[in-house]
Design a protein around this motif. Structure first.
Motif, PDB file in Angstrom:
ATOM      1  N   THR A  58     -11.164   2.049   3.348  1.00  0.00           N
ATOM      2  CA  THR A  58     -10.574   2.493   4.589  1.00  0.00           C
ATOM      3  C   THR A  58     -10.307   3.978   4.529  1.00  0.00           C
ATOM      4  N   THR A  59     -10.317   4.616   5.677  1.00  0.00           N
ATOM      5  CA  THR A  59      -9.958   6.023   5.776  1.00  0.00           C
ATOM      6  C   THR A  59      -8.869   6.131   6.822  1.00  0.00           C
ATOM      7  N   CYS A  60      -8.372   7.356   7.027  1.00  0.00           N
ATOM      8  CA  CYS A  60      -7.309   7.559   8.002  1.00  0.00           C
ATOM      9  C   CYS A  60      -7.758   7.157   9.403  1.00  0.00           C
ATOM     10  N   SER A  61      -9.070   7.285   9.688  1.00  0.00           N
ATOM     11  CA  SER A  61      -9.570   7.009  11.030  1.00  0.00           C
ATOM     12  C   SER A  61     -10.187   5.625  11.142  1.00  0.00           C
ATOM     13  N   SER A  62     -10.262   4.887  10.046  1.00  0.00           N
ATOM     14  CA  SER A  62     -10.907   3.581  10.055  1.00  0.00           C
ATOM     15  C   SER A  62     -10.046   2.579   9.294  1.00  0.00           C
ATOM     16  N   LYS A  63      -9.701   1.493   9.972  1.00  0.00           N
ATOM     17  CA  LYS A  63      -8.887   0.459   9.346  1.00  0.00           C
ATOM     18  C   LYS A  63      -9.705  -0.818   9.208  1.00  0.00           C
ATOM     19  N   THR A  64      -9.458  -1.557   8.158  1.00  0.00           N
ATOM     20  CA  THR A  64     -10.125  -2.840   7.964  1.00  0.00           C
ATOM     21  C   THR A  64      -9.442  -3.890   8.827  1.00  0.00           C
ATOM     22  N   HIS A  65     -10.234  -4.643   9.580  1.00  0.00           N
ATOM     23  CA  HIS A  65      -9.684  -5.673  10.452  1.00  0.00           C
ATOM     24  C   HIS A  65      -9.809  -7.044   9.793  1.00  0.00           C
ATOM     25  N   TYR A  66      -8.725  -7.822   9.846  1.00  0.00           N
ATOM     26  CA  TYR A  66      -8.710  -9.185   9.333  1.00  0.00           C
ATOM     27  C   TYR A  66      -8.193 -10.120  10.426  1.00  0.00           C
ATOM     28  N   PRO A  67      -8.754 -11.311  10.555  1.00  0.00           N
ATOM     29  CA  PRO A  67      -8.184 -12.281  11.491  1.00  0.00           C
ATOM     30  C   PRO A  67      -6.729 -12.628  11.153  1.00  0.00           C
ATOM     31  N   ALA A  68      -6.416 -12.735   9.845  1.00  0.00           N
ATOM     32  CA  ALA A  68      -5.050 -13.074   9.450  1.00  0.00           C
ATOM     33  C   ALA A  68      -4.703 -12.410   8.120  1.00  0.00           C
ATOM     34  N   VAL A  69      -3.429 -12.051   7.994  1.00  0.00           N
ATOM     35  CA  VAL A  69      -2.907 -11.430   6.772  1.00  0.00           C
ATOM     36  C   VAL A  69      -1.575 -12.093   6.441  1.00  0.00           C
ATOM     37  N   TRP A  70      -1.353 -12.349   5.153  1.00  0.00           N
ATOM     38  CA  TRP A  70      -0.103 -12.951   4.688  1.00  0.00           C
ATOM     39  C   TRP A  70       0.563 -12.057   3.644  1.00  0.00           C
ATOM     40  N   ILE A  71       1.860 -11.754   3.834  1.00  0.00           N
ATOM     41  CA  ILE A  71       2.657 -11.070   2.815  1.00  0.00           C
ATOM     42  C   ILE A  71       3.982 -11.806   2.683  1.00  0.00           C
ATOM     43  N   SER A  72       4.569 -11.735   1.515  1.00  0.00           N
ATOM     44  CA  SER A  72       5.901 -12.311   1.325  1.00  0.00           C
ATOM     45  C   SER A  72       6.592 -11.605   0.169  1.00  0.00           C
ATOM     46  N   ASP A  73       7.849 -11.960  -0.020  1.00  0.00           N
ATOM     47  CA  ASP A  73       8.629 -11.490  -1.172  1.00  0.00           C
ATOM     48  C   ASP A  73       8.582  -9.969  -1.289  1.00  0.00           C
ATOM     49  N   VAL A  74       8.838  -9.323  -0.150  1.00  0.00           N
ATOM     50  CA  VAL A  74       8.905  -7.864  -0.120  1.00  0.00           C
ATOM     51  C   VAL A  74      10.238  -7.398  -0.681  1.00  0.00           C
ATOM     52  N   HIS A  75      11.302  -8.113  -0.385  1.00  0.00           N
ATOM     53  CA  HIS A  75      12.651  -7.835  -0.877  1.00  0.00           C
ATOM     54  C   HIS A  75      13.132  -6.440  -0.491  1.00  0.00           C
ATOM     55  N   LEU A  76      12.993  -6.110   0.795  1.00  0.00           N
ATOM     56  CA  LEU A  76      13.597  -4.883   1.303  1.00  0.00           C
ATOM     57  C   LEU A  76      15.104  -4.948   1.071  1.00  0.00           C
ATOM     58  N   GLY A  77      15.675  -3.847   0.597  1.00  0.00           N
ATOM     59  CA  GLY A  77      17.088  -3.836   0.243  1.00  0.00           C
ATOM     60  C   GLY A  77      17.325  -4.052  -1.234  1.00  0.00           C
ATOM     61  N   TYR A  78      16.236  -4.188  -1.991  1.00  0.00           N
ATOM     62  CA  TYR A  78      16.311  -4.335  -3.449  1.00  0.00           C
ATOM     63  C   TYR A  78      15.645  -3.123  -4.089  1.00  0.00           C
ATOM     64  N   LYS A  79      16.251  -2.603  -5.129  1.00  0.00           N
ATOM     65  CA  LYS A  79      15.809  -1.312  -5.673  1.00  0.00           C
ATOM     66  C   LYS A  79      14.407  -1.330  -6.254  1.00  0.00           C
ATOM     67  N   ASP A  80      13.892  -2.503  -6.617  1.00  0.00           N
ATOM     68  CA  ASP A  80      12.555  -2.563  -7.201  1.00  0.00           C
ATOM     69  C   ASP A  80      11.469  -2.910  -6.190  1.00  0.00           C
ATOM     70  N   CYS A  81      11.807  -2.936  -4.912  1.00  0.00           N
ATOM     71  CA  CYS A  81      10.803  -3.161  -3.870  1.00  0.00           C
ATOM     72  C   CYS A  81       9.796  -2.012  -3.844  1.00  0.00           C
ATOM     73  N   GLN A  82       8.514  -2.356  -3.860  1.00  0.00           N
ATOM     74  CA  GLN A  82       7.444  -1.345  -3.855  1.00  0.00           C
ATOM     75  C   GLN A  82       7.022  -1.062  -2.405  1.00  0.00           C
ATOM     76  N   ALA A  83       7.963  -0.556  -1.627  1.00  0.00           N
ATOM     77  CA  ALA A  83       7.755  -0.382  -0.190  1.00  0.00           C
ATOM     78  C   ALA A  83       6.649   0.621   0.125  1.00  0.00           C
TER      79      ALA A  83
END
Length: 277
Positions: free
Chosen positions: A4-29
């Motif tokens: 991907t580049t700044c002007s081109s994004k990869t398109h997916y029908p579906a994406v799954w993320i979990s266990d982000v843990h925003l508010g925790y110091k070790d979150c890789q935000a």
């Protein structure tokens, strides 16, 4: 996975993320922000523990990048991406909004995703299966303390690696893979998840919770765990050709594993005799 580049994004029908843990110091935000900025999708699934209310109750922490993640997710929803949120145990307060919406984001306790290949996947966070790991509360508390130490070591290992020009590497995952009791708990969790998928007569199950990314076919069921954004920096995607891919996203961006879901055998009503052995 396409570059991907700044002007081109990869398109997916579906994406799954979990266990982000925003508010925790070790979150890789920052890695997650880079990932979300590099992709477009029809549906974005948030499979629990997006915000770590437990951690913030113990000690409040909120880096500006954590706000940026929430703002970007909300912007995607405004721009037409369907965002479906399945709260986990660390953000279970939001389960009170099940079958409702928050800021244009749908909230569900569980959800069935039907892929482009017409395969049905059960989506849930995974804390329903905690009893399957067979650890009592005392051991769980000790495990939490050990996990904090593991992440402390992980944090400093990567700080040192960056000083010498190295890329992100999960020491925590490397250690867990070599601890027998941790491996036993992961195996028990996966077995319980596969059992639930059979019970609900779906083709596969997608969950998070245990911070152990995986894509594997067991007894004709595709078990997927999208991992986390503390140790592993991983996400699951359904690509345009119908495959499920497990991506790692840090300085190194790569497909860790994938599965051709079109080859899964169609599921019928659950037969209890399948588990009798």
């Amino acid at each position: 996975m396409n570059n991907t580049t700044c002007s081109s994004k990869t398109h997916y029908p579906a994406v799954w993320i979990s266990d982000v843990h925003l508010g925790y110091k070790d979150c890789q935000a920052q890695y997650l922000l880079d990932f979300l900025n590099a992709i477009e999708c029809d549906v974005l699934y948030l499979v629990g523990d997006i915000v770590d209310l437990w951690s913030m109750k113990r000690q409040f922490f909120w880096h500006p990048s954590h706000y940026d993640v929430l703002a970007l997710i909300q912007q995607k929803a405004k721009d037409g991406t369907r965002v479906i949120y399945i709260p986990g145990n660390h953000d279970e307060t939001f389960r009170h909004y099940a079958n409702d919406s928050l800021f244009g984001i749908e909230v569900h306790k569980q959800y069935i995703h039907t892929t482009k290949a017409n395969k049905r996947f059960l989506l849930l966070h995974g804390d329903d299966f905690d009893s399957a790991t067979r650890y009592n509360k005392l051991i769980s508390i000790a495990g939490d303390a050990g996990y904090d130490l593991l992440l402390f070591l992980n944090r400093w290992t990567n700080r040192i690696r960056r000083l010498f020009g190295g890329n992100y590497w999960s020491l925590a995952s490397w250690i867990k893979a070599r601890v027998h009791k941790a491996r036993e708990a992961i195996d028990a969790f996966e077995k319980a998840a596969i059992h639930e998928a059979k019970k609900q007569a779906v083709d596969g199950i997608i969950c998070g919770h245990i911070h152990h990314p995986a894509v594997k076919v067991v007894d004709g069921i595709l078990y997927c765990n999208d991992g986390d954004w503390i140790e592993n920096c991983t996400a699951l995607v359904e690509n345009s050709s119908g495959r499920i891919e497990l991506l790692h996203w840090s300085e190194t961006k790569k497909v860790i594993n994938s599965a051709d879901i079109s080859k899964l055998t169609p599921k019928t009503a659950y037969d209890k005799n399948q588990d009798a052995a």
